[in-house]
Design a protein around this motif. Sequence first.
Motif, PDB file in Angstrom:
ATOM      1  N   ALA A  72       1.063  -1.196   0.054  1.00 32.45           N
ATOM      2  CA  ALA A  72      -0.109  -0.103   0.111  1.00 32.45           C
ATOM      3  C   ALA A  72       0.833   1.048   0.063  1.00 32.45           C
ATOM      4  N   THR A  73       0.290   2.095  -0.638  1.00 32.37           N
ATOM      5  CA  THR A  73       1.282   3.642  -0.926  1.00 32.37           C
ATOM      6  C   THR A  73       0.554   4.597  -0.060  1.00 32.37           C
ATOM      7  N   ASN A  74       1.442   5.255   0.588  1.00 29.70           N
ATOM      8  CA  ASN A  74       0.511   6.498   1.631  1.00 29.70           C
ATOM      9  C   ASN A  74       0.544   7.368   0.761  1.00 29.70           C
ATOM     10  N   VAL A  75      -0.887   8.126   0.633  1.00 30.31           N
ATOM     11  CA  VAL A  75      -1.379   9.050  -0.274  1.00 30.31           C
ATOM     12  C   VAL A  75      -1.524  10.219   0.801  1.00 30.31           C
ATOM     13  N   ARG A  76      -0.881  11.359   0.512  1.00 30.52           N
ATOM     14  CA  ARG A  76      -1.253  12.758   1.724  1.00 30.52           C
ATOM     15  C   ARG A  76      -2.474  13.419   1.011  1.00 30.52           C
ATOM     16  N   ILE A  77      -3.435  13.607   1.862  1.00 31.37           N
ATOM     17  CA  ILE A  77      -4.656  14.205   1.575  1.00 31.37           C
ATOM     18  C   ILE A  77      -4.489  15.576   1.565  1.00 31.37           C
ATOM     19  N   CYS A  78      -5.369  16.586   0.855  1.00 33.12           N
ATOM     20  CA  CYS A  78      -5.384  17.973   0.687  1.00 33.12           C
ATOM     21  C   CYS A  78      -5.505  18.435   2.368  1.00 33.12           C
ATOM     22  N   ASP A  79      -4.708  19.694   2.592  1.00 34.14           N
ATOM     23  CA  ASP A  79      -4.708  20.259   3.996  1.00 34.14           C
ATOM     24  C   ASP A  79      -5.861  20.932   4.208  1.00 34.14           C
ATOM     25  N   ARG A  80      -6.624  21.282   2.795  1.00 27.04           N
ATOM     26  CA  ARG A  80      -7.931  22.267   3.202  1.00 27.04           C
ATOM     27  C   ARG A  80      -8.903  21.365   3.821  1.00 27.04           C
ATOM     28  N   HIS A  81      -9.458  21.895   4.941  1.00 29.26           N
ATOM     29  CA  HIS A  81     -10.542  21.515   5.761  1.00 29.26           C
ATOM     30  C   HIS A  81     -11.711  20.835   4.640  1.00 29.26           C
TER      31      HIS A  81
END
Length: 177
Positions: free
Chosen positions: A24-33
């Motif tokens: 599995a790869t780590n995906v960073r989610i957008c920092d916008r709420h």
Amino acid sequence: MTRARRSMDWGFPRWRPYGSSQEATNVRICDRHGCDEPGNCPAPKAPNSPERWYFCQKHAAEYNSKWDYFEGLDKAEKEERANAERQESSGYTESAHYGWAGSGDGSRSADEMRALEVLGLEADADFNAVKKAYRNRAKEVHPDVKPGDANAAKQFQLIQTSYEVLRAAEERREWRG
């Protein structure tokens, strides 16, 4: 007795692209709420700070829309910096005639855009529209129509200068072919 499955990474040809794996790869989610898109676009949290926000493309564009490169400089410094950058990139503007450029697609200079604004025209106006707008605006504020009105004379000069800028640009475009 169960048999172990053979790996697809042996031999030639490879059945998967190089560097791919089944982990599995780590995906960073957008920092916008509230946004669930991947955050692929780093943006500084503050000037000269190593800390970064990570936004999706839509929110990165929103974050950068109010960016002012010359913020904190006074008017003279802004002009000096803008002129220096214009000179540095002049080699790129010389090659503009190789493109398929037409009006309204970024091929107009900042001076042309200001001149169009003075005449009350859109960025994609052709030269016939420029002539028509120039005539109409000049008739309104001509010194013969409004004698002794200093503001009208100033407006007339501004309109005339705008027309000259656009006329010269049109002649350059025609000359380039």
